[in-house]
Every structure is written in C-alpha cells, then in structure tokens.
Design an enzyme around this catalytic site. Structure first.
Site, mmCIF file in Angstrom:
data_model
loop_
_atom_site.group_PDB
_atom_site.id
_atom_site.type_symbol
_atom_site.label_atom_id
_atom_site.label_comp_id
_atom_site.label_asym_id
_atom_site.label_seq_id
_atom_site.Cartn_x
_atom_site.Cartn_y
_atom_site.Cartn_z
ATOM 1 N N CYS A 126 -15.314 11.225 24.253
ATOM 2 C CA CYS A 126 -16.226 10.426 24.943
ATOM 3 C C CYS A 126 -17.593 10.412 23.884
ATOM 4 O O CYS A 126 -18.135 11.355 23.572
ATOM 5 C CB CYS A 126 -16.870 10.892 26.139
ATOM 6 S SG CYS A 126 -18.319 9.697 26.586
ATOM 7 N N CYS A 131 -22.842 8.452 24.048
ATOM 8 C CA CYS A 131 -24.425 8.726 23.701
ATOM 9 C C CYS A 131 -24.738 8.182 22.282
ATOM 10 O O CYS A 131 -25.858 8.033 21.806
ATOM 11 C CB CYS A 131 -24.540 10.140 23.884
ATOM 12 S SG CYS A 131 -23.793 11.433 22.745
ATOM 13 N N TYR A 188 -23.125 20.760 20.287
ATOM 14 C CA TYR A 188 -24.398 21.626 20.766
ATOM 15 C C TYR A 188 -23.935 22.265 21.840
ATOM 16 O O TYR A 188 -24.411 23.554 21.783
ATOM 17 C CB TYR A 188 -25.340 20.446 20.938
ATOM 18 C CG TYR A 188 -26.693 21.091 21.485
ATOM 19 C CD1 TYR A 188 -27.310 22.157 20.806
ATOM 20 C CD2 TYR A 188 -27.117 20.904 22.775
ATOM 21 C CE1 TYR A 188 -28.667 22.667 21.115
ATOM 22 C CE2 TYR A 188 -28.067 21.462 23.555
ATOM 23 C CZ TYR A 188 -29.110 22.118 22.585
ATOM 24 O OH TYR A 188 -30.262 22.844 23.050
ATOM 25 N N GLY A 232 -21.078 18.621 36.120
ATOM 26 C CA GLY A 232 -20.918 17.359 35.969
ATOM 27 C C GLY A 232 -22.044 16.285 36.619
ATOM 28 O O GLY A 232 -22.881 16.646 36.976
ATOM 29 N N GLY A 289 -27.530 26.507 31.494
ATOM 30 C CA GLY A 289 -28.097 26.171 32.502
ATOM 31 C C GLY A 289 -29.352 27.364 32.903
ATOM 32 O O GLY A 289 -28.934 28.532 32.868
#
Length: 603
Positions: free
Chosen positions: A561, A564, A372, A231, A156
């Site tokens: 998961c 995507c 990534y 999250g 971030g």
C-alpha cells in the site's frame, strides 16, 4: 470443532499445570499456503446472542459483570494521569501550527499558558499505530506478554494493557503511559493463567482516554471475550450508527468496540465463526487477537495492511505478535506470518487450526512499516526491515548524489538508510546528531523563549563532526516540515558549510486511514508545495526524496500500500466523516466522541 466453548456444555477450561508446561498440539503447524479457503458448515441451532446493548466493556463498566457469574470478569485499571485542563499540541512561534492550513502561519504561543504543555517534538514523523501480543500455553503468559509489549513499545506509548485467563475468568489490567508505568510485580501477580493477550496503544481512532486503552473485555450471553486490535476501520462510523439504532450502548470512542458488538449479536456457532461473521462486515485494517475462556484467536484483514506473525516457544506455547522483535525477546521461534484474510484458532483440544476468513484479495501491506514503524531487527511481511532500509539508502544515493564530506542521520529512524547512503556514496557515516532518550511528551517551557527549544531538548548537534563540512542528512520522511527546518538550522548553527537533506521515502501527500496517525492532507507540506518550495521552507541547500517508482520497484510493485504517497486508497473510507488522524487529543475529562472528525477524501 472440538473444544469450542458452548453454554450448553459443562466442560471447563483446562489451564496448563506449571509442573507440565508443554502444550501438546494435536495438529501440526500449517504452512502459509495450506489453510482452507471456506468456512466449515456447522449447525446454526445455537441460541441467539444477547442483544448488543448487553455486551459490556470491562474498561468502562467494571462493576457490570456476567449476570450468571459476578466474578466472570475482573478488571483492574489505573487512574488516569492528571492533565492540564486543555492540553494542546503546539509548535514554536516561528513554525506552523498543527491546526494551520498553511506552513507559514504562526502557531500558538505557549507563554500564554502557565501550565505544562504537551509538545510533539517529532512532529515531522507519522506516529506509530498499535502493537498486539497473544500467548497460549505458557504458565508465565502474562509476564511473557509484558516483555513482548516492551519490545513493541515503539508502536504506541499512550497506554498498555494485558488480559489473562485463569479458571474461566478473564483478568484485565490496563493503564495510561508506558508499559513500565502501567505494570509492576503486584499488577502482574493479578494476571494468572497460561493464556494472555496484550496491547500498546497510540490513539489513531478513539481519543486518548483510559477507557479506550485495550485490550477490551466483554461479557455476553455465551461467555466472555477479550480483544486487542492494531489497525483502523474505515466504516466504523456507519457500523456504530447502525448498532446504536438497534439499541447498542457504546462505552468508548474506539473503533474496536464495534467488533465486540458484532460478535455479541452474531447467530453463528461456534465462537470463531462469530468472529468470521463480524469481520465480514469490517472494512479497513485490522490485525487482532482474541482470548476466551479456552481459546486464543488471531485474525488479519484480507488486504493484510498491518503485520501479524506467529511463533512458538520451546515448551510448545504459541505466540502471536505485531513484529518478530517481540518473539525474539521472549525466545519464541518465528514460524510464519498470519496470512491476509486468515483466522487461526489455538486451543488445547485441537491445537492450531486455520481457515480462510474472507475471499483472497490483492495484498496491500503498509510499506511504511519498512520505512519507519517497525524496528530494524524485525522481519515484516517476509522481509528484513534492516535490509530494506539499508537498500533504500543505497538507492537514494544513486538517485540523488551530491558532493559531501560526511553523512549523518536523524536518529533513530534514519540511521540504517544513512548507513546505506554512505556506503554507496563512499563517504564516511558519522554521528552528527545525538538523541536524548529521556525526554517525555510533557515538559516545562523556559520562562525566556529559546528558539527550537523542543528539538534542542531531543537532538544535540556534534560540532566536531559538522563544522566546516558539507553534510548530507538522511531522514525517513517529512510530514509538516517544521522539525526538518529546525534540524537544518541546528546543523548550520553548529558550523556546517552546506546541509543537504535526503529523505528515504517519497513525498507524503495523503493521510493514512489504516492505523497510522498522520495529519490531514492540508497539513502535509508535500501536498501543498513542490520539492523546491519544501527545500526553501526547511532551509537546506538541496533536498531529494526517494522516487515512488524506485520504491515500488524495490519493494515489489503494487504488492504494498502506497496510499500516503500516491493518494490511491485500496479501501476508500465509506463514511462521510472519518476520524481526523492528526491532532485530536482527549484529556479523558472533557473530550467528546464526536470531536476530532473530518470529511473523508474522495478516492
């Protein structure tokens, strides 16, 4: 539980002396499988919490402090960065607009705006979520937190903050920009104490305003609490509407503020059971660290979407971080992950304690952390990120071989996979694209339009490596396809005979609602086109993605998961409207909470 802060107790927070920095823990560190699966039954005679409307966030209400102690919370925030009146993300005119529903529609022409424009040079990548750090028991807690946030800067870049505790007072410094922009020696000097939490932020939910920069600090009836969250909550809007109906007042557009309100109205006792009670109402992804006058608490959601690890320094200080690379930088030894559904409490009286937050559910850690987001030198979800990417490159070379002379990577995220591809293919890996590390997100357009200006500013082709060669280009993903098309064109203009794109992930067909900033499905090129159409759009001689089944087989089946890539969401958004995780940007002046929302997809 001994040592829990209670308003009826006269015990004070015992900060560690700099002359004896060792934290003596009365309980040994618990193994990953040893924490109990039921909350202790404790007395519920604690006076009711203050109404949620009385829980104030320090980032937006600096003058409103705990009524019993005006100095209970001290917050220092930097001024917002000056922005153009209407900042926008845009692409070159020959490429699709981020707002466009078709990859063939022209974008906004920046020549119509004389002000500085904010461009997404890397618009073909999902953007990082957030990074959190928590340190307990070190006299240099805030400075160690600052260093750890540097290690997590890739997660971030819009804002950073640290909250420390000293003499029962929570001190806060937050600001927009990079960690090095926000903090200085003078700022760190205002963060004394042996406990601290930190946060680096990308705005997945909540606009990019200064008041949304974490950690958040709130004062309520029984004390003060700070929180840093990585999250995204898929039922945020429902919870917020319910709390507002009960009279709660919200000061930010971040979903993290909901957690503080739920803690404030909880009737549970002691404090960590308030956290448990709040988290039972949350749906989605959350790896959080909390700090109070005498405790540090780490929590991870039952599915374990986002990473969170625990380590320890030589002096006994306990450290929590989103990635092990942060532990390495501050010389903390990695011990284990915070388990999905686990809450860990650290204080000076009880040491390290652990209990089950919620009943165990099927683990669903985000597979994109290995593709990534995480740094290659990190261990995430118990696996080496470097080894994962190298092996993925090898698998890609087996699945999609092609005659070539050289293998190059799109730096920096495609480098390790490209190394694996080159090793398996028996073709030399070379540095065909040079990345500039000095490009910010705001720059001045040349008066005369230069094709592919944004990409050229960041990536420069090496003609000696590419000229006359059949080139394999390895990248981690394709999102909209715009940057990939520019890269292919740059390489061909440098003299490459053939350009073959190899993508170290399956096609992205769905948005992520668990803390990753991805566009809406109608902006994802692989959701609108098959592989051949995507190849035509980006202009490569061939294109191949990593097959989803091959990725699942390598990573361990359904233990991750893959939403995507598959559209199968482990926790479907419950709200009719959810945060649009693509292009909504708030300049901090004219943004509104209700902007940037879109309809939730059906599962």
């Amino acid at each position: 539980m001994a040592g829990v802060f209670c308003p009826l107790s006269s015990s004070k927070f015992r900060s560690l002396s700099s002359t004896n920095p060792t934290l003596h823990l009365s309980k040994p560190h618990l193994p990953a499988t040893a924490f109990p699966c039921s909350s202790p039954s404790l007395s519920k005679t604690c006076p009711p919490a203050l109404h949620p409307s009385k829980a104030h966030l320090s980032s937006a209400t600096l003058s409103r402090t705990h009524k019993a102690n005006p100095s209970r919370i001290r917050a220092l925030s930097q001024n917002p960065l000056e922005e153009p009146e209407n900042p926008s993300y845009f692409c070159e005119t020959e490429n699709p607009s981020p707002k466009s529903s078709s990859p063939n529609n022209p974008s906004h022409d920046s020549s119509q705006n004389p002000f500085l424009q904010r461009q997404l040079v890397e618009d073909d990548h999902p953007r990082e979520e957030c990074g959190v750090v928590g340190i307990y028991g070190d006299p240099e807690a805030s400075r160690l937190c600052y260093l750890a946030l540097h290690a997590l800067q890739h997660r971030g870049q819009e804002g950073a903050g640290i909250v420390s505790v000293n003499n029962n007072v929570l001190h806060s410094v937050t600001g927009t920009g990079l960690v090095s922009d926000v903090f200085s020696q003078s700022k760190l000097a205002q963060l004394p104490g042996s406990s601290a939490i930190g946060h680096v932020r990308y705005s997945t939910a909540g606009s990019s305003m200064l008041k949304n920069v974490q950690p958040f600090v709130a004062g309520y009836r029984f004390g003060s609490v700070g929180v840093a969250h990585n999250g995204n909550l898929v039922n945020y809007r429902t919870l917020r509407d319910t709390l507002e109906d009960q009279g709660s007042i919200f000061n930010t557009s971040s979903d993290t503020e909901v957690v503080l309100h739920l803690i404030a109205i909880s009737k549970e006792r002691p404090f960590f059971l308030r956290i448990v009670n709040a988290c039972k109402q949350l749906e989605g992804a959350y790896s959080m660290v909390f700090i109070t006058e005498d405790k540090l608490v780490a929590v991870r959601d039952p599915h374990g979407f986002r990473p969170l690890v625990m380590g320890r320094r030589e002096n006994g200080a306990v450290v929590f971080a989103s990635e092990t690379c942060a532990l390495d930088l501050i010389e903390a030894k990695y011990e284990r992950e915070v388990n999905p559904g686990e809450v860990i409490i650290v204080d000076n009286a009880e040491g390290v304690s652990s209990l089950c937050l919620l009943p165990h559910r099927e683990p669903k850690p985000c597979v994109f952390e290995h593709i990534y987001f995480s740094l290659p030198n990190s261990v995430v979800f118990g696996k080496s990120v470097y080894k994962s990417r190298y092996t993925i490159g090898q698998i890609l070379a087996k699945e999609a071989p092609v005659e070539c002379d050289v293998v190059i990577a799109v730096p920096d995220s495609g480098v390790v996979a490209a190394l694996g591809y080159a090793a398996m293919a028996g073709v030399p890996f070379q540095q065909g694209l040079i990345r500039s590390h000095y490009v910010g997100r705001t720059f001045i357009e040349p008066s005369q339009r230069i094709r592919d200006f944004g990409v050229k500013l960041k990536l420069a082709p090496v003609r000696d490596v590419l000229e006359g060669k059949r080139v394999v280009v390895v990248d981690d993903s394709i999102v909209r396809g715009t940057t990939s098309s520019k890269i292919v064109r740059l390489i061909k203009e440098a003299g490459a005979k053939e350009v073959h794109m190899r993508i170290a992930s399956p096609p992205i067909i769905g948005s992520c609602f668990y803390g990753v900033d991805t566009p809406s499905p109608d902006e994802l090129i692989s959701n609108k086109m098959n592989v051949e159409k995507v190849r035509e759009f980006i202009g490569s001689d061939s294109l191949a993605f990593l097959p989803l089944e091959s990725l699942k087989k390598f990573m361990g089946g359904s233990e991750f998961c893959y939403a995507c890539f598959s559209g199968d969401y482990p926790v479907p958004p419950r709200d009719v409207k959810i945060k649009h995780l693509g292009d909504f940007v708030d300049d901090g002046l004219s943004g509104k909470v209700d902007e940037g929302w879109t309809h939730a997809p059906s599962n």
